[in-house]
Design a protein around this motif. Sequence first.
Motif, PDB file in Angstrom:
ATOM      1  N   MET A 181      34.245 -13.764  58.233  1.00  0.00           N
ATOM      2  CA  MET A 181      35.286 -13.315  59.154  1.00  0.00           C
ATOM      3  C   MET A 181      35.659 -11.846  58.950  1.00  0.00           C
ATOM      4  SD  MET A 181      37.875 -16.597  59.417  1.00  0.00           S
ATOM      5  CE  MET A 181      38.288 -16.551  57.675  1.00  0.00           C
ATOM      6  N   GLY A 182      35.077 -11.205  57.938  1.00  0.00           N
ATOM      7  CA  GLY A 182      35.393  -9.804  57.685  1.00  0.00           C
ATOM      8  C   GLY A 182      36.663  -9.595  56.897  1.00  0.00           C
ATOM      9  N   ALA A 183      37.214 -10.678  56.301  1.00  0.00           N
ATOM     10  CA  ALA A 183      38.434 -10.544  55.506  1.00  0.00           C
ATOM     11  C   ALA A 183      38.162  -9.849  54.181  1.00  0.00           C
ATOM     12  CB  ALA A 183      39.060 -11.915  55.269  1.00  0.00           C
ATOM     13  N   CYS A 184      36.924  -9.907  53.720  1.00  0.00           N
ATOM     14  CA  CYS A 184      36.517  -9.118  52.561  1.00  0.00           C
ATOM     15  C   CYS A 184      35.080  -8.664  52.769  1.00  0.00           C
ATOM     16  CB  CYS A 184      36.675  -9.884  51.247  1.00  0.00           C
ATOM     17  SG  CYS A 184      35.540 -11.244  51.020  1.00  0.00           S
ATOM     18  N   LEU A 185      34.715  -7.580  52.121  1.00  0.00           N
ATOM     19  CA  LEU A 185      33.410  -6.969  52.343  1.00  0.00           C
ATOM     20  C   LEU A 185      32.285  -7.768  51.703  1.00  0.00           C
ATOM     21  CD1 LEU A 185      31.831  -4.451  53.372  1.00  0.00           C
ATOM     22  CD2 LEU A 185      32.190  -3.476  51.096  1.00  0.00           C
ATOM     23  N   MET A 186      32.491  -8.191  50.448  1.00  0.00           N
ATOM     24  CA  MET A 186      31.470  -8.927  49.711  1.00  0.00           C
ATOM     25  C   MET A 186      32.104 -10.063  48.934  1.00  0.00           C
ATOM     26  SD  MET A 186      28.845  -5.990  48.283  1.00  0.00           S
ATOM     27  CE  MET A 186      30.100  -4.888  47.630  1.00  0.00           C
ATOM     28  N   GLY A 187      31.288 -11.040  48.588  1.00  0.00           N
ATOM     29  CA  GLY A 187      31.789 -12.164  47.819  1.00  0.00           C
ATOM     30  C   GLY A 187      30.759 -12.639  46.814  1.00  0.00           C
TER      31      GLY A 187
ATOM     32  N   TYR B  18      22.304 -12.771  51.392  1.00  0.00           N
ATOM     33  CA  TYR B  18      22.631 -13.296  50.073  1.00  0.00           C
ATOM     34  C   TYR B  18      21.539 -12.938  49.073  1.00  0.00           C
ATOM     35  CZ  TYR B  18      19.822 -17.055  52.204  1.00  0.00           C
ATOM     36  OH  TYR B  18      18.850 -17.766  52.880  1.00  0.00           O
ATOM     37  N   GLU B  19      21.978 -12.599  47.872  1.00  0.00           N
ATOM     38  CA  GLU B  19      21.074 -12.245  46.780  1.00  0.00           C
ATOM     39  C   GLU B  19      21.492 -13.013  45.537  1.00  0.00           C
ATOM     40  OE1 GLU B  19      21.061  -8.037  46.175  1.00  0.00           O
ATOM     41  OE2 GLU B  19      21.070  -7.584  48.324  1.00  0.00           O
ATOM     42  N   GLU B  20      20.566 -13.715  44.934  1.00  0.00           N
ATOM     43  CA  GLU B  20      20.884 -14.441  43.706  1.00  0.00           C
ATOM     44  C   GLU B  20      21.061 -13.448  42.563  1.00  0.00           C
ATOM     45  OE1 GLU B  20      18.570 -17.409  40.682  1.00  0.00           O
ATOM     46  OE2 GLU B  20      18.542 -17.981  42.815  1.00  0.00           O
TER      47      GLU B  20
ATOM     48  N   LEU C  96      25.479 -13.034  45.415  1.00  0.00           N
ATOM     49  CA  LEU C  96      26.239 -11.973  46.054  1.00  0.00           C
ATOM     50  C   LEU C  96      25.993 -12.081  47.544  1.00  0.00           C
ATOM     51  CD1 LEU C  96      27.874  -9.306  46.035  1.00  0.00           C
ATOM     52  CD2 LEU C  96      25.685  -8.106  45.792  1.00  0.00           C
ATOM     53  N   ILE C  97      27.062 -12.158  48.340  1.00  0.00           N
ATOM     54  CA  ILE C  97      26.914 -12.308  49.789  1.00  0.00           C
ATOM     55  C   ILE C  97      27.650 -11.190  50.522  1.00  0.00           C
ATOM     56  CG2 ILE C  97      26.674 -14.810  49.561  1.00  0.00           C
ATOM     57  CD1 ILE C  97      29.509 -15.114  50.680  1.00  0.00           C
ATOM     58  N   TYR C  98      27.122 -10.816  51.700  1.00  0.00           N
ATOM     59  CA  TYR C  98      27.736  -9.784  52.533  1.00  0.00           C
ATOM     60  C   TYR C  98      27.146  -9.898  53.933  1.00  0.00           C
ATOM     61  CZ  TYR C  98      23.412  -7.564  50.950  1.00  0.00           C
ATOM     62  OH  TYR C  98      22.095  -7.306  50.640  1.00  0.00           O
ATOM     63  N   SER C  99      27.742  -9.224  54.894  1.00  0.00           N
ATOM     64  CA  SER C  99      27.320  -9.339  56.283  1.00  0.00           C
ATOM     65  C   SER C  99      25.939  -8.735  56.510  1.00  0.00           C
ATOM     66  CB  SER C  99      28.327  -8.645  57.208  1.00  0.00           C
ATOM     67  OG  SER C  99      27.858  -8.630  58.543  1.00  0.00           O
ATOM     68  N   ARG C 100      25.133  -9.427  57.315  1.00  0.00           N
ATOM     69  CA  ARG C 100      23.837  -8.881  57.689  1.00  0.00           C
ATOM     70  C   ARG C 100      23.965  -7.868  58.825  1.00  0.00           C
ATOM     71  NH1 ARG C 100      21.148 -14.332  57.595  1.00  0.00           N
ATOM     72  NH2 ARG C 100      19.899 -14.406  55.699  1.00  0.00           N
ATOM     73  N   THR C 101      25.034  -7.966  59.587  1.00  0.00           N
ATOM     74  CA  THR C 101      25.142  -7.187  60.820  1.00  0.00           C
ATOM     75  C   THR C 101      25.824  -5.842  60.639  1.00  0.00           C
ATOM     76  OG1 THR C 101      27.216  -8.320  61.386  1.00  0.00           O
ATOM     77  CG2 THR C 101      25.172  -9.285  62.211  1.00  0.00           C
ATOM     78  N   GLU C 102      26.587  -5.680  59.558  1.00  0.00           N
ATOM     79  CA  GLU C 102      27.303  -4.429  59.344  1.00  0.00           C
ATOM     80  C   GLU C 102      26.730  -3.716  58.121  1.00  0.00           C
ATOM     81  OE1 GLU C 102      31.476  -4.946  59.213  1.00  0.00           O
ATOM     82  OE2 GLU C 102      31.576  -6.100  61.080  1.00  0.00           O
ATOM     83  N   PRO C 103      26.195  -2.524  58.294  1.00  0.00           N
ATOM     84  CA  PRO C 103      25.579  -1.815  57.162  1.00  0.00           C
ATOM     85  C   PRO C 103      26.599  -1.484  56.078  1.00  0.00           C
ATOM     86  CG  PRO C 103      25.818  -0.348  59.062  1.00  0.00           C
ATOM     87  CD  PRO C 103      26.146  -1.727  59.542  1.00  0.00           C
ATOM     88  N   LEU C 104      26.167  -1.576  54.833  1.00  0.00           N
ATOM     89  CA  LEU C 104      27.040  -1.253  53.711  1.00  0.00           C
ATOM     90  C   LEU C 104      27.154   0.259  53.545  1.00  0.00           C
ATOM     91  CD1 LEU C 104      25.798  -3.823  51.038  1.00  0.00           C
ATOM     92  CD2 LEU C 104      27.852  -3.983  52.442  1.00  0.00           C
ATOM     93  N   SER C 105      28.349   0.736  53.265  1.00  0.00           N
ATOM     94  CA  SER C 105      28.559   2.152  52.993  1.00  0.00           C
ATOM     95  C   SER C 105      27.920   2.508  51.650  1.00  0.00           C
ATOM     96  CB  SER C 105      30.055   2.468  52.947  1.00  0.00           C
ATOM     97  OG  SER C 105      30.653   1.817  51.838  1.00  0.00           O
ATOM     98  N   HIS C 106      27.832   3.796  51.379  1.00  0.00           N
ATOM     99  CA  HIS C 106      27.246   4.235  50.118  1.00  0.00           C
ATOM    100  C   HIS C 106      28.059   3.719  48.935  1.00  0.00           C
ATOM    101  CE1 HIS C 106      24.865   6.586  47.394  1.00  0.00           C
ATOM    102  NE2 HIS C 106      25.915   7.264  46.956  1.00  0.00           N
ATOM    103  N   SER C 107      29.389   3.760  49.042  1.00  0.00           N
ATOM    104  CA  SER C 107      30.232   3.276  47.947  1.00  0.00           C
ATOM    105  C   SER C 107      30.067   1.763  47.772  1.00  0.00           C
ATOM    106  CB  SER C 107      31.698   3.626  48.196  1.00  0.00           C
ATOM    107  OG  SER C 107      32.135   3.143  49.452  1.00  0.00           O
ATOM    108  N   ALA C 108      29.894   1.034  48.891  1.00  0.00           N
ATOM    109  CA  ALA C 108      29.677  -0.415  48.798  1.00  0.00           C
ATOM    110  C   ALA C 108      28.347  -0.724  48.121  1.00  0.00           C
ATOM    111  CB  ALA C 108      29.731  -1.047  50.179  1.00  0.00           C
ATOM    112  N   LYS C 109      27.339   0.077  48.392  1.00  0.00           N
ATOM    113  CA  LYS C 109      26.034  -0.112  47.741  1.00  0.00           C
ATOM    114  C   LYS C 109      26.146   0.115  46.235  1.00  0.00           C
ATOM    115  CE  LYS C 109      23.298   1.216  51.800  1.00  0.00           C
ATOM    116  NZ  LYS C 109      22.420   2.265  52.386  1.00  0.00           N
ATOM    117  N   GLN C 110      26.974   1.091  45.847  1.00  0.00           N
ATOM    118  CA  GLN C 110      27.159   1.342  44.423  1.00  0.00           C
ATOM    119  C   GLN C 110      27.898   0.189  43.757  1.00  0.00           C
ATOM    120  OE1 GLN C 110      25.403   3.941  43.263  1.00  0.00           O
ATOM    121  NE2 GLN C 110      24.915   4.034  45.443  1.00  0.00           N
ATOM    122  N   LEU C 111      28.871  -0.392  44.458  1.00  0.00           N
ATOM    123  CA  LEU C 111      29.581  -1.558  43.939  1.00  0.00           C
ATOM    124  C   LEU C 111      28.615  -2.727  43.780  1.00  0.00           C
ATOM    125  CD1 LEU C 111      32.081  -3.207  43.174  1.00  0.00           C
ATOM    126  CD2 LEU C 111      32.483  -3.573  45.630  1.00  0.00           C
ATOM    127  N   LYS C 112      27.799  -2.942  44.785  1.00  0.00           N
ATOM    128  CA  LYS C 112      26.799  -4.023  44.756  1.00  0.00           C
ATOM    129  C   LYS C 112      25.861  -3.866  43.565  1.00  0.00           C
ATOM    130  CE  LYS C 112      23.056  -5.628  47.822  1.00  0.00           C
ATOM    131  NZ  LYS C 112      21.936  -4.858  47.279  1.00  0.00           N
TER     132      LYS C 112
END
Length: 307
Positions: free
Chosen positions: A137-143, A166-168, A279-295
Amino acid sequence: MRIEQLQHIIEVNNKKSISEAAKTFFMSQPQLSHSMKNLEDELGYKLFRRNRGGLIPTCQGKEVVGLAREIINTIEELKSLASGEANLTGNLSLTLAPGAFNSFAGLLLTRFNEKYPNVNLMITEDIGIAIVDKVAMGACLMGVPVWTSNDDDTMRKLLDSNDLAYEEIIEDDLCLVIGKRHPLAAKESIELADLEGMTFVDYCGRYRNLLRNCGIDTAKREFLIVYNREVMKTIIAKNQGIAVFPRFFLHNDLFFEQELLSYRAIEKITDKVKMKMYLIYSRTEPLSHSAKQLKKMLSEIIAGNPS
């Protein structure tokens, strides 16, 4: 067309409300409405329409919001190359399963803040299905939800149906957790017969069905259901019960570091059932650079802990 206008429509899409989105930019509602109207006039079509849930993007609006995210993320990456990653800014949200939160949230917050002090990272805790719903639902970026290997196919189908990537991160054992002076502490490996007559501490009532599926007759066992992990660990440390728990939930835990608790493999269970963390996140919305670093950091911290 201005960069600010792209940021405006992204936030309106997130909040589904012009008035709520305006608060993010410290603008009045009329100012944000004017900005959006100017962009729509320039493009020649409407970007949003209203329904009972608030503002939702039109067909063209969905494409524009997606492109706007890509543009903003690209600009953020260009800035990071020019000024260094320590100057990254933005807001990130992450929801962890209870055990993962207990073991890794503090370490992740500390390391991420040290490396990216200008990025606001919010970490919350929730159970598996709720985490999937929040990310969908977009309530959080990643889970980071957790489930057993028995449920893997079902959960993957659920993630696919919600268009979630999703990535194990890690797969680990389901083990018996016991106190330092418990009679079973002297055994290196536990057989099912050893569990006869034992009192089990069940965190939130989630593990009884799992034990039953593993061949343990739960009808003949006494269960203490607790809703707080610290209470659970205290009961076990006092040798008043035992528990079955994923091994990776025991990292960075004072009870284990002080050797008040330990874990043992359970014959026919440890090898049969594995616990999986994703680790799960939306397939439709690209991750920002900072989100990629968090991941990246999240995966390194969790997968890098010794089993």
